[in-house]
Scaffold this active site. Structure first.
Site, PDB file in Angstrom:
ATOM      1  N   GLY A 163       3.530   1.626   7.920  1.00  0.00           N
ATOM      2  CA  GLY A 163       2.223   1.944   8.490  1.00  0.00           C
ATOM      3  C   GLY A 163       1.796   3.386   8.304  1.00  0.00           C
ATOM      4  O   GLY A 163       0.750   3.792   8.799  1.00  0.00           O
ATOM      5  N   GLY A 164       2.620   4.152   7.561  1.00  0.00           N
ATOM      6  CA  GLY A 164       2.227   5.536   7.277  1.00  0.00           C
ATOM      7  C   GLY A 164       0.863   5.604   6.600  1.00  0.00           C
ATOM      8  O   GLY A 164       0.118   6.570   6.761  1.00  0.00           O
ATOM      9  N   THR A 175       0.842  -1.203   0.000  1.00  0.00           N
ATOM     10  CA  THR A 175       0.000   0.000   0.000  1.00  0.00           C
ATOM     11  C   THR A 175       0.874   1.249   0.000  1.00  0.00           C
ATOM     12  O   THR A 175       1.923   1.258   0.644  1.00  0.00           O
ATOM     13  CB  THR A 175      -0.884  -0.008   1.266  1.00  0.00           C
ATOM     14  OG1 THR A 175      -1.731  -1.159   1.223  1.00  0.00           O
ATOM     15  CG2 THR A 175      -1.765   1.238   1.344  1.00  0.00           C
ATOM     16  N   SER A 223       1.975   5.338  -1.955  1.00  0.00           N
ATOM     17  CA  SER A 223       2.194   6.040  -3.226  1.00  0.00           C
ATOM     18  C   SER A 223       3.254   5.336  -4.084  1.00  0.00           C
ATOM     19  O   SER A 223       3.173   5.362  -5.321  1.00  0.00           O
ATOM     20  CB  SER A 223       2.612   7.492  -2.952  1.00  0.00           C
ATOM     21  OG  SER A 223       3.762   7.528  -2.133  1.00  0.00           O
ATOM     22  N   THR A 224       4.244   4.706  -3.465  1.00  0.00           N
ATOM     23  CA  THR A 224       5.268   3.994  -4.241  1.00  0.00           C
ATOM     24  C   THR A 224       4.669   2.718  -4.831  1.00  0.00           C
ATOM     25  O   THR A 224       4.888   2.400  -6.010  1.00  0.00           O
ATOM     26  CB  THR A 224       6.493   3.662  -3.350  1.00  0.00           C
ATOM     27  OG1 THR A 224       6.837   4.825  -2.597  1.00  0.00           O
ATOM     28  CG2 THR A 224       7.679   3.239  -4.194  1.00  0.00           C
ATOM     29  N   LYS A 282      14.316   7.309   2.237  1.00  0.00           N
ATOM     30  CA  LYS A 282      13.801   6.405   3.278  1.00  0.00           C
ATOM     31  C   LYS A 282      14.904   5.586   3.962  1.00  0.00           C
ATOM     32  O   LYS A 282      14.640   4.907   4.952  1.00  0.00           O
ATOM     33  CB  LYS A 282      12.787   5.425   2.669  1.00  0.00           C
ATOM     34  CG  LYS A 282      11.657   6.057   1.861  1.00  0.00           C
ATOM     35  CD  LYS A 282      10.612   6.682   2.729  1.00  0.00           C
ATOM     36  CE  LYS A 282       9.391   7.170   1.996  1.00  0.00           C
ATOM     37  NZ  LYS A 282       8.517   6.142   1.469  1.00  0.00           N
ATOM     38  N   GLU A 331      -0.365  -5.674   5.930  1.00  0.00           N
ATOM     39  CA  GLU A 331       0.970  -5.756   5.310  1.00  0.00           C
ATOM     40  C   GLU A 331       1.819  -6.815   6.011  1.00  0.00           C
ATOM     41  O   GLU A 331       2.499  -7.610   5.364  1.00  0.00           O
ATOM     42  CB  GLU A 331       1.653  -4.388   5.365  1.00  0.00           C
ATOM     43  CG  GLU A 331       0.964  -3.358   4.482  1.00  0.00           C
ATOM     44  CD  GLU A 331       1.496  -1.943   4.615  1.00  0.00           C
ATOM     45  OE1 GLU A 331       1.225  -1.139   3.719  1.00  0.00           O
ATOM     46  OE2 GLU A 331       2.168  -1.634   5.609  1.00  0.00           O
TER      47      GLU A 331
HETATM   48  C1  5RP Z   1       1.422   1.881   4.308  1.00  0.00           C
HETATM   49  C2  5RP Z   1       2.886   1.738   4.292  1.00  0.00           C
HETATM   50  C3  5RP Z   1       3.632   2.332   3.146  1.00  0.00           C
HETATM   51  O1  5RP Z   1       4.412   1.329   2.553  1.00  0.00           O
HETATM   52  C4  5RP Z   1       4.504   3.439   3.644  1.00  0.00           C
HETATM   53  O2  5RP Z   1       3.720   4.378   4.364  1.00  0.00           O
HETATM   54  C5  5RP Z   1       5.227   4.150   2.498  1.00  0.00           C
HETATM   55  O3  5RP Z   1       4.302   4.820   1.705  1.00  0.00           O
HETATM   56  P1  5RP Z   1       4.735   5.713   0.481  1.00  0.00           P
HETATM   57  O4  5RP Z   1       5.190   4.798  -0.593  1.00  0.00           O
HETATM   58  O5  5RP Z   1       3.467   6.472   0.125  1.00  0.00           O
HETATM   59  O6  5RP Z   1       5.814   6.650   0.953  1.00  0.00           O
HETATM   60  O7  5RP Z   1       3.496   1.170   5.171  1.00  0.00           O
HETATM   61  O8  5RP Z   1       0.847   1.410   5.494  1.00  0.00           O
END
Ligand code: 5RP
Length: 223
Positions: free
Chosen positions: A95-96, A28, A30-31, A121, A103
């Site tokens: 978990g962002g 889950t 944006s990436t 990151k 997950e």
């Molecule tokens: C979601 C997640 C995502 O992998 C994490 O927050 C990174 O997200 P993004 O690719 O938008 O930076 O753990 O629960």
């Protein structure tokens, strides 16, 4: 290159880990959305996907990729997901996007975890990103105190002024001020606190591979 372009780069690079004919685990964020968009090009070569959130499920289905219940696919060859932080051992904070419980479940049933992130990151020590923790609402007040005793400042995550509810109907804490120098011990300890559904340290379900998007291309790290 922008951060968005780096995400596109690693999303595309992850395609080579997808096993033709099989079901792929999809995370889950944006990436991962970049990965899902890229996966559409090979949708006829895979059996489908298992997804870690309602948001990813909707995106996969909109592109014509069948989504299976995780319980119907006991083992996956690969799980592809992003992270909020990853260290040089493959330990992560996740978990962002509040999808951490599903997950972690899908990561646990996958033989390989491929983490896709842009270079921002990668960290030496986990904890600069406020640690997401999914919790049972009646435990919130006590858990705020338990994190304070560890030196953290936990806040209830809000959405539109009210507590955010996860796909599992629970609430989220975000804990800042932690330096997680022993991710395995930290995950073990906090996972045992009554009322914690899932802590966003992924140490037992760490990454096996990290595809790191940098301005000079995709760097592959293996753990
Ligand atoms: C979601 C997640 C995502 O992998 C994490 O927050 C990174 O997200 P993004 O690719 O938008 O930076 O753990 O629960």
């Amino acid at each position: 290159m922008t951060q968005d372009e780096l995400k596109t780069l690693v999303g595309l690079a992850a395609l080579r880990y997808v096993v033709p004919g099989e079901v792929v685990g999809v995370g889950t964020g944006s990436t991962v959305n970049k990965f899902i968009d890229a996966l559409a090009a090979m949708k006829n070569q895979i059996a489908g996907a298992v997804s870690s959130s309602q948001a990813s499920t909707a995106r996969l289905q909109a592109l014509g990729i069948p989504v299976f219940d995780a319980a119907a696919v006991p083992e996956l060859s690969v799980y592809i997901d992003g992270a909020d932080e990853i260290d040089h051992q493959g330990y992560m904070i996740k978990g962002g996007g509040a999808a951490l419980t599903r997950e972690k479940i899908i990561a646990a049933q996958s033989r390989q975890f491929v983490c896709i992130v842009d270079a921002s990151k990668l960290v030496q020590t986990l904890g600069a990103f406020a640690l997401p923790v999914e919790v049972i609402p009646m435990a919130v007040a006590r858990l705020l105190r338990q994190f304070a005793a560890l030196g953290g400042q936990a806040r209830l995550r809000l959405k539109d002024g009210v507590p955010l509810l996860t796909d599992n109907g629970q609430q989220m804490l975000d804990v800042s001020g932690l330096q997680i120098s022993d991710p395995l011990a930290f995950e073990s300890t906090v996972s045992q606190w009554p009322g914690v559904v899932t802590v966003g340290v992924f140490a037992y379900q760490k990454a096996n591979v990290c595809l790191l998007g940098t301005t000079s291309g995709v760097k592959t790290m293996t753990f």
